[in-house]
Motif scaffolding. Structure first.
Motif, PDB file in Angstrom:
ATOM      1  N   GLY A 189      -5.069 -12.543   8.814  1.00 40.80           N
ATOM      2  CA  GLY A 189      -5.168 -11.384   7.938  1.00 40.80           C
ATOM      3  C   GLY A 189      -3.828 -11.020   7.299  1.00 40.80           C
ATOM      4  O   GLY A 189      -2.827 -11.716   7.449  1.00 40.80           O
ATOM      5  N   HIS A 190      -3.853  -9.894   6.617  1.00 39.36           N
ATOM      6  CA  HIS A 190      -2.657  -9.412   5.915  1.00 39.36           C
ATOM      7  C   HIS A 190      -2.898  -7.967   5.515  1.00 39.36           C
ATOM      8  O   HIS A 190      -4.040  -7.489   5.479  1.00 39.36           O
ATOM      9  CB  HIS A 190      -2.383 -10.261   4.675  1.00 39.36           C
ATOM     10  CG  HIS A 190      -3.571 -10.404   3.765  1.00 39.36           C
ATOM     11  ND1 HIS A 190      -3.995  -9.411   2.919  1.00 39.36           N
ATOM     12  CD2 HIS A 190      -4.453 -11.432   3.625  1.00 39.36           C
ATOM     13  CE1 HIS A 190      -5.080  -9.807   2.260  1.00 39.36           C
ATOM     14  NE2 HIS A 190      -5.380 -11.029   2.684  1.00 39.36           N
ATOM     15  N   TRP A 191      -1.825  -7.251   5.181  1.00 35.98           N
ATOM     16  CA  TRP A 191      -1.960  -5.890   4.674  1.00 35.98           C
ATOM     17  C   TRP A 191      -0.673  -5.484   3.967  1.00 35.98           C
ATOM     18  O   TRP A 191       0.346  -6.172   4.036  1.00 35.98           O
ATOM     19  CB  TRP A 191      -2.316  -4.890   5.787  1.00 35.98           C
ATOM     20  CG  TRP A 191      -1.331  -4.817   6.915  1.00 35.98           C
ATOM     21  CD1 TRP A 191      -1.348  -5.540   8.065  1.00 35.98           C
ATOM     22  CD2 TRP A 191      -0.196  -3.958   7.008  1.00 35.98           C
ATOM     23  NE1 TRP A 191      -0.303  -5.215   8.881  1.00 35.98           N
ATOM     24  CE2 TRP A 191       0.427  -4.239   8.248  1.00 35.98           C
ATOM     25  CE3 TRP A 191       0.360  -2.987   6.185  1.00 35.98           C
ATOM     26  CZ2 TRP A 191       1.581  -3.572   8.675  1.00 35.98           C
ATOM     27  CZ3 TRP A 191       1.512  -2.328   6.605  1.00 35.98           C
ATOM     28  CH2 TRP A 191       2.103  -2.622   7.835  1.00 35.98           C
ATOM     29  N   GLN A 192      -0.725  -4.336   3.304  1.00 34.94           N
ATOM     30  CA  GLN A 192       0.448  -3.774   2.624  1.00 34.94           C
ATOM     31  C   GLN A 192       0.313  -2.260   2.619  1.00 34.94           C
ATOM     32  O   GLN A 192      -0.802  -1.732   2.742  1.00 34.94           O
ATOM     33  CB  GLN A 192       0.576  -4.313   1.186  1.00 34.94           C
ATOM     34  CG  GLN A 192      -0.506  -3.890   0.225  1.00 34.94           C
ATOM     35  CD  GLN A 192      -1.794  -4.647   0.481  1.00 34.94           C
ATOM     36  OE1 GLN A 192      -1.780  -5.848   0.764  1.00 34.94           O
ATOM     37  NE2 GLN A 192      -2.926  -3.954   0.401  1.00 34.94           N
ATOM     38  N   THR A 193       1.439  -1.576   2.509  1.00 36.30           N
ATOM     39  CA  THR A 193       1.398  -0.115   2.560  1.00 36.30           C
ATOM     40  C   THR A 193       0.810   0.486   1.288  1.00 36.30           C
ATOM     41  O   THR A 193       0.249   1.591   1.332  1.00 36.30           O
ATOM     42  CB  THR A 193       2.819   0.451   2.782  1.00 36.30           C
ATOM     43  OG1 THR A 193       3.717  -0.129   1.829  1.00 36.30           O
ATOM     44  CG2 THR A 193       3.308   0.139   4.187  1.00 36.30           C
ATOM     45  N   ARG A 194       0.919  -0.180   0.134  1.00 37.56           N
ATOM     46  CA  ARG A 194       0.294   0.303  -1.092  1.00 37.56           C
ATOM     47  C   ARG A 194      -1.197   0.012  -1.054  1.00 37.56           C
ATOM     48  O   ARG A 194      -1.680  -0.801  -0.258  1.00 37.56           O
ATOM     49  CB  ARG A 194       0.928  -0.354  -2.329  1.00 37.56           C
ATOM     50  CG  ARG A 194       2.403  -0.080  -2.516  1.00 37.56           C
ATOM     51  CD  ARG A 194       2.694   1.387  -2.734  1.00 37.56           C
ATOM     52  NE  ARG A 194       1.980   1.912  -3.899  1.00 37.56           N
ATOM     53  CZ  ARG A 194       1.911   3.201  -4.215  1.00 37.56           C
ATOM     54  NH1 ARG A 194       2.470   4.102  -3.430  1.00 37.56           N
ATOM     55  NH2 ARG A 194       1.268   3.584  -5.291  1.00 37.56           N
ATOM     56  N   SER A 195      -1.946   0.663  -1.950  1.00 37.67           N
ATOM     57  CA  SER A 195      -3.399   0.497  -1.987  1.00 37.67           C
ATOM     58  C   SER A 195      -3.787  -0.968  -2.222  1.00 37.67           C
ATOM     59  O   SER A 195      -3.172  -1.668  -3.033  1.00 37.67           O
ATOM     60  CB  SER A 195      -3.993   1.367  -3.102  1.00 37.67           C
ATOM     61  OG  SER A 195      -5.346   1.066  -3.302  1.00 37.67           O
ATOM     62  N   ALA A 196      -4.817  -1.419  -1.524  1.00 35.55           N
ATOM     63  CA  ALA A 196      -5.313  -2.790  -1.684  1.00 35.55           C
ATOM     64  C   ALA A 196      -5.847  -3.012  -3.097  1.00 35.55           C
ATOM     65  O   ALA A 196      -5.874  -4.152  -3.584  1.00 35.55           O
ATOM     66  CB  ALA A 196      -6.403  -3.076  -0.660  1.00 35.55           C
ATOM     67  N   ASP A 197      -6.267  -1.931  -3.771  1.00 37.45           N
ATOM     68  CA  ASP A 197      -6.785  -2.058  -5.139  1.00 37.45           C
ATOM     69  C   ASP A 197      -5.686  -2.380  -6.149  1.00 37.45           C
ATOM     70  O   ASP A 197      -5.981  -2.777  -7.276  1.00 37.45           O
ATOM     71  CB  ASP A 197      -7.478  -0.754  -5.560  1.00 37.45           C
ATOM     72  CG  ASP A 197      -8.736  -0.477  -4.743  1.00 37.45           C
ATOM     73  OD1 ASP A 197      -9.331  -1.463  -4.236  1.00 37.45           O
ATOM     74  OD2 ASP A 197      -9.113   0.701  -4.615  1.00 37.45           O
ATOM     75  N   ASP A 198      -4.422  -2.207  -5.766  1.00 40.73           N
ATOM     76  CA  ASP A 198      -3.312  -2.445  -6.695  1.00 40.73           C
ATOM     77  C   ASP A 198      -2.890  -3.911  -6.748  1.00 40.73           C
ATOM     78  O   ASP A 198      -2.192  -4.314  -7.686  1.00 40.73           O
ATOM     79  CB  ASP A 198      -2.092  -1.603  -6.309  1.00 40.73           C
ATOM     80  CG  ASP A 198      -2.312  -0.118  -6.548  1.00 40.73           C
ATOM     81  OD1 ASP A 198      -3.264   0.230  -7.284  1.00 40.73           O
ATOM     82  OD2 ASP A 198      -1.543   0.699  -6.001  1.00 40.73           O
TER      83      ASP A 198
END
Length: 230
Positions: free
Chosen positions: A153-162
Motif C-alpha cells: 500500500g501507500h498513502w500521503q498527507t494530502r487528499s487522495a483526490d489530488d
C-alpha cells in the motif's frame, strides 16, 4: 532614476527642442559679412583636413565666404544631433534576456524508514517541506527489490483526490509515483508520502532505496530534490 524614466525624459526633451532659427541665420549672415580680421577671431573655424589641397582663394586673396557658413552650419548640426544620439543610445541598448529560467520554489526533503516497521513489514517515509504554494508535484520512491519486497500500500498527507498514484516494478526496484493532478495545488508546509511493503524476515537493507521530488512554482520555476533512505 530608473532607465524607463530616463528614456522618457530624454525622448520628451528631444521632441520639445525647437532651434532658434532666427539666431542661427543671423550668426551665419554675420560670418559671411564680417571683415577677414573679424572672421579670424570668430569662435567657429573650418579645420583643414589632413593631406588636403590648399584652401580655395577668392580673387582678392581671401577665403570664400561659404567657409564660415559651412563651419557655423556644421557646428549647429553637431550640437542639435547630441540629443538624438543620447536617446538612440538608450533605445538601442539590448533588453535583459527573457530566456532566463525562473528560480524554483524553496523546499527540502528527507527519507527515513518508519519506526513502526518490523521484521516482516516496512514503511518508507518521505517528508517534503515547501516554503510556498506549488502547482506541480512529482514524487518517486524507489524500493530496491531485495529480500522478497512486495507492495502492501501507500498513502500521503494530502487528499487522495489530488494525486494520481502508480506502483510498478522497474529495473530492480518497486517504484511508487505520486503526480499532482492538473489544476490542483499544494500549499506551503510539511507533507509526507509513504510507501509500504512486505519483505523477507529480518532486518532489511534500505541503502539502495532512493527518492526524487520535482516541484513547480506558480511562475514555472522548478526544484528537484534527490536523496536516499539508507
Amino acid at each position: 532614476m530608473d532607465e524607463e524614466r530616463l528614456r522618457g525624459e530624454l525622448r520628451e526633451a528631444a521632441l520639445a527642442h525647437r532651434p532658434d532659427r532666427a539666431r542661427m541665420l543671423a550668426r551665419v549672415e554675420q560670418g559671411m559679412t564680417a571683415p577677414p580680421a573679424d572672421r579670424a577671431r570668430a569662435p567657429f573655424r573650418a579645420r583643414k583636413p589632413l593631406g588636403a589641397q590648399p584652401p580655395l582663394r577668392t580673387p582678392s586673396g581671401g577665403r570664400p565666404r561659404w567657409t564660415a557658413t559651412a563651419a557655423v552650419a556644421a557646428t549647429v548640426v553637431g550640437v542639435l544631433g547630441l540629443g538624438g544620439l543620447a536617446v538612440t543610445a538608450l533605445q538601442d541598448r539590448p533588453a535583459p534576456s527573457a530566456g532566463v529560467a525562473a528560480p524554483g520554489p524553496a523546499a527540502r526533503a528527507a527519507g527515513t524508514i518508519d519506526l513502526g516497521s518490523n521484521q516482516w513489514w516496512a514503511q518508507s517515509d518521505l517528508a517534503v517541506t515547501t516554503e510556498a504554494e506549488v502547482t506541480g508535484v512529482s514524487v518517486e520512491v524507489r524500493v530496491a527489490l531485495n529480500g522478497g519486497v512486495v507492495t502492501t500500500g501507500h498513502w500521503q498527507t494530502r487528499s487522495a483526490d489530488d494525486f494520481e498514484v502508480t506502483v510498478a516494478e522497474e529495473s530492480g526496484a518497486l517504484v511508487y509515483r505520486w503526480t499532482l493532478k492538473r489544476g490542483r495545488t499544494v500549499p506551503a508546509g510539511p507533507h509526507t508520502f509513504a510507501a509500504q511493503y512486505n519483505h523477507a524476515e529480518g532486518t532489511r537493507d534500505a541503502s539502495g532505496d532512493t527518492y526524487t521530488v520535482v516541484l513547480t512554482g506558480r511562475d514555472g520555476g522548478r526544484t528537484t530534490l534527490r536523496g536516499a533512505f539508507g
